[in-house]
Design an enzyme around this catalytic site. Structure first.
Site, short mmCIF file in Angstrom:
data_model
loop_
_atom_site.label_atom_id
_atom_site.label_comp_id
_atom_site.label_asym_id
_atom_site.label_seq_id
_atom_site.Cartn_x
_atom_site.Cartn_y
_atom_site.Cartn_z
N LEU A 1 -17.18 -2.51 2.60
CA LEU A 1 -18.16 -1.61 1.97
C LEU A 1 -18.12 -1.75 0.45
O LEU A 1 -18.60 -0.88 -0.27
CB LEU A 1 -17.89 -0.16 2.38
CG LEU A 1 -18.11 0.13 3.88
CD1 LEU A 1 -17.68 1.56 4.20
CD2 LEU A 1 -19.57 -0.09 4.27
N TYR B 1 0.86 -1.20 0.00
CA TYR B 1 0.00 0.00 0.00
C TYR B 1 0.89 1.24 0.00
O TYR B 1 1.84 1.29 0.78
CB TYR B 1 -0.89 0.04 1.24
CG TYR B 1 -1.89 -1.06 1.41
CD1 TYR B 1 -2.23 -1.94 0.38
CD2 TYR B 1 -2.53 -1.25 2.63
CE1 TYR B 1 -3.15 -2.95 0.57
CE2 TYR B 1 -3.46 -2.26 2.83
CZ TYR B 1 -3.77 -3.11 1.79
OH TYR B 1 -4.67 -4.12 1.99
N SER C 1 -15.71 -1.48 -1.70
CA SER C 1 -14.98 -0.35 -2.30
C SER C 1 -15.81 0.92 -2.36
O SER C 1 -15.61 1.77 -3.23
CB SER C 1 -14.48 -0.71 -3.70
OG SER C 1 -13.55 -1.77 -3.62
N GLY C 2 -16.75 1.07 -1.43
CA GLY C 2 -17.55 2.28 -1.36
C GLY C 2 -18.92 2.16 -2.00
O GLY C 2 -19.79 3.03 -1.82
N LEU D 1 -21.39 0.23 -1.24
CA LEU D 1 -22.47 0.08 -0.27
C LEU D 1 -22.78 1.34 0.53
O LEU D 1 -23.73 1.36 1.29
CB LEU D 1 -22.14 -1.09 0.69
CG LEU D 1 -22.04 -2.46 0.02
CD1 LEU D 1 -21.57 -3.52 1.00
CD2 LEU D 1 -23.39 -2.86 -0.59
N THR D 2 -22.00 2.37 0.33
CA THR D 2 -22.31 3.64 0.98
C THR D 2 -23.50 4.33 0.31
O THR D 2 -24.10 5.24 0.87
CB THR D 2 -21.12 4.61 0.94
OG1 THR D 2 -20.84 4.96 -0.43
CG2 THR D 2 -19.88 3.98 1.57
N GLY D 3 -23.83 3.89 -0.93
CA GLY D 3 -24.90 4.54 -1.67
C GLY D 3 -24.45 5.79 -2.39
O GLY D 3 -25.26 6.48 -3.02
N LYS D 4 -23.16 6.05 -2.33
CA LYS D 4 -22.62 7.26 -2.96
C LYS D 4 -22.67 7.19 -4.48
O LYS D 4 -22.79 8.21 -5.16
CB LYS D 4 -21.18 7.45 -2.48
CG LYS D 4 -20.47 8.67 -3.04
CD LYS D 4 -19.04 8.75 -2.48
CE LYS D 4 -18.29 9.94 -3.06
NZ LYS D 4 -16.89 10.01 -2.54
#
Length: 315
Positions: free
Chosen positions: A214, A53, A216-217, A219-222
């Site tokens: 999540l 990373y 990779s984001g 599931l945030t709904g974004k």
């Protein structure tokens, strides 16, 4: 805050482990320090990182995340209060995967230097190279543990067959045992943990810390459509989720989040926290205000009916 024991180790994990993949990638050093300070104040004292990373960012080579975490711990003088998990073997990317003894021993020294510490609490085999004998990999860890440079080891992204072979070698050849498994697991990706791997973990008392919790984001709904992710850093991770299942999962998350007046991310994390066999999910954030969803997840209890509904739409 309730902490859970990681497998048969003496380590305890907070309800959510912070994913350090964002440090040096989507979050610069200054903002990483702000996030780490807030996490520490919240009681989230376990950070999951890796030697590769954050090689995804332009001009990065890998190791940037460890370097930032090391500088932060050095400045704050709080290494003894932190649980640091890092990984070896990615190097970075598929072509460079290597879990030979010589490679691990060198990589561990590099990680210790970047982290500015004399020991790693939990050292993961990040990716399998599918060629190094499992005994050789475990022997490398034995050397590091005998030198007190590594406390415990874990596995991530290795096949069930190789994991079982490693556990068998640990029993029969006086080699260290993988104590924690780190599979991908979320409402969008259940098959990589549920089933055989879950059985192995239960049988061998392994802790489980899930990554991409999540998705990779997603599931945030974004992100509502594929157009929303065009040109973004996470585009390659998110493309496959824009399907009928994805729509149903997002709608279910919205229904539950509206009922509890919390974020969809919090519901997605809480679902994992209440799933059998999970010690703690790993999740990332790029801004301090995003950590509100962590607090919401920790302080919310989903009903059996809500869990069943989420299970149904995500199966």
């Amino acid at each position: 805050m309730k902490y859970k024991r990681l497998g048969e180790t003496e380590l305890s994990a907070p309800p959510i482990i912070f994913g350090g993949n964002v440090f040096g990638w989507t979050v610069n050093e200054k903002d990483s320090f702000k996030l780490l300070d807030q996490l520490f104040d919240m009681g989230i004292n376990m950070i999951d990182t890796a030697d590769s990373y954050s090689h995804w960012a332009p001009r990065n080579k890998g190791g940037e995340s460890e370097t930032i975490i090391g500088k932060w711990m050095k400045e704050r003088g709080n290494r003894d209060k932190m649980v640091i998990a890092t990984k070896v073997g990615s190097n970075p990317g598929k072509d460079g995967r290597d879990i030979s003894k010589d490679y691990i021993l060198k990589a561990a020294e590099d990680s210790l230097r970047r982290l500015q510490t004399d020991h790693i609490d939990l050292y993961f085999t990040h990716w399998d190279d599918d060629k190094t004998p499992v005994e050789e990999t475990l022997d490398a860890y034995k050397v590091l543990m005998d030198q007190s440079k590594v406390r415990y080891i874990g596995s991530s992204n290795i096949s069930n067959e190789r994991l079982e072979a490693s556990l068998e070698a640990s029993k029969n050849k006086n080699l260290p045992k993988y104590e924690v498994s780190q599979p991908e697991y979320s409402l969008m990706e259940r098959d990589k943990f549920e089933g055989k791997l879950q059985e192995i973990c239960h049988k061998n008392n392994l802790g489980v810390t899930s990554y991409f919790s999540l998705a990779s984001g997603f599931l945030t709904g974004k992100y509502s459509t594929e157009e929303d992710i065009e040109g973004r850093d996470r585009e390659k991770f998110l493309q496959e989720y824009f399907n009928e299942k994805g729509k149903e999962v997002l709608q279910a998350l919205k229904d539950v989040s509206d009922r509890h007046n919390i974020s969809q991310a919090a519901v997605a994390l809480r679902w994992i926290m209440q799933r059998p066999g999970i010690t703690a999910p790993i999740a990332s954030a790029t801004k301090p205000e995003h950590l509100k969803s962590f607090e919401e997840a920790i302080n919310t209890e989903l009903s059996q009916k809500e869990m069943e509904h989420l299970n149904e739409v995500s199966s």
